[in-house]
Design an enzyme around this catalytic site. Structure first.
Site, short mmCIF file in Angstrom:
data_model
loop_
_atom_site.label_atom_id
_atom_site.label_comp_id
_atom_site.label_asym_id
_atom_site.label_seq_id
_atom_site.Cartn_x
_atom_site.Cartn_y
_atom_site.Cartn_z
N TRP A 20 3.90 -18.25 24.37
CA TRP A 20 4.86 -18.58 23.33
C TRP A 20 6.26 -18.08 23.66
CZ3 TRP A 20 7.99 -15.92 19.98
CH2 TRP A 20 8.39 -16.58 18.82
N ASN A 22 10.55 -18.37 22.01
CA ASN A 22 11.35 -18.72 20.84
C ASN A 22 12.82 -18.63 21.21
OD1 ASN A 22 11.51 -19.53 18.13
ND2 ASN A 22 11.70 -17.45 17.40
N ASP A 23 13.61 -18.05 20.34
CA ASP A 23 15.07 -18.04 20.45
C ASP A 23 15.60 -17.64 21.82
OD1 ASP A 23 14.60 -18.21 17.75
OD2 ASP A 23 15.65 -16.37 17.22
N GLN A 39 13.18 -14.69 23.38
CA GLN A 39 12.03 -14.06 22.75
C GLN A 39 10.76 -14.65 23.36
OE1 GLN A 39 12.29 -14.60 18.54
NE2 GLN A 39 14.02 -13.24 18.33
N TRP A 47 3.16 -16.59 17.73
CA TRP A 47 4.19 -15.62 17.44
C TRP A 47 3.58 -14.23 17.42
CZ3 TRP A 47 5.13 -11.81 13.97
CH2 TRP A 47 6.45 -11.37 13.84
N PHE A 79 13.59 -8.61 18.45
CA PHE A 79 13.95 -9.83 17.74
C PHE A 79 15.27 -10.35 18.29
CE2 PHE A 79 11.43 -10.07 13.51
CZ PHE A 79 10.25 -9.81 14.17
N SER A 80 15.95 -11.15 17.49
CA SER A 80 17.15 -11.86 17.93
C SER A 80 18.28 -10.93 18.35
CB SER A 80 17.66 -12.78 16.82
OG SER A 80 16.73 -13.82 16.63
#
Length: 165
Positions: A20, A22-23, A39, A47, A79-80
């Site tokens: 997985w 992400n951002d 991420q 997630w 995180f972000s």
């Protein structure tokens, strides 16, 4: 079939080798390479277990995933955020001729109230490993300043010459 050659894998957008993602959390150009931080859950397809993956490219089309830049620790998962080159050594993390790459991100803790804004530098982007950089807040000395550092976050992938396939 080689890595990134699968029939259904996008060819003009970065994808992690597996699991997985992400951002995107920072795209920068330094020493002839683009660096993308993102991420990533290196352990599964869902997630969770948020790290910051790291990939490099000479042209924004052909990517090579290298060591993860940030890993979960006592402050939580990653995180972000974003990443920058400190061209003028404004933060004071540079110790040699190479510019420091600095990640600014949220250390998520185990619940929302425990989230902390964090900063993690790499003082020597061409080094094979970075010494223990960590989160910093105003008034906290950097781990490179010679003062006693209280941070423990590892960030060995925050440099352009990371090993990895």
């Amino acid at each position: 079939m080689g890595m990134y050659q699968e029939a259904l894998r996008p060819q003009y957008h970065f994808t992690a080798r597996q699991n997985w993602l992400n951002d995107p959390n920072g795209l920068l150009f330094y020493a002839g390479e683009y660096h993308l931080f993102f991420q990533h859950n290196p352990d599964g397809i869902n997630w969770g277990n948020m790290t910051w993956g790291h990939a490099v490219s000479p042209d924004l089309v052909h990517w090579r995933q290298v060591e993860h830049a940030l890993h979960p620790d006592r402050l939580g998962t990653m995180f972000s955020g974003s990443a920058v080159v400190d061209w003028q050594n404004t933060a004071g993390f540079q110790t040699g001729p190479d510019k420091a790459l600095v990640a600014i991100y949220t250390a998520a803790g185990s619940t929302s109230p425990n989230r902390k804004a964090s900063l993690s530098p790499s003082a020597s982007p061409s080094a094979t490993t970075a010494a223990a950089p960590g989160p910093s807040t105003p008034g906290t000395p950097s781990y490179r300043s010679g003062a006693a550092a209280t941070a423990t976050r590892k960030c060995s992938g925050m440099h352009p010459r990371s090993s990895g396939s």
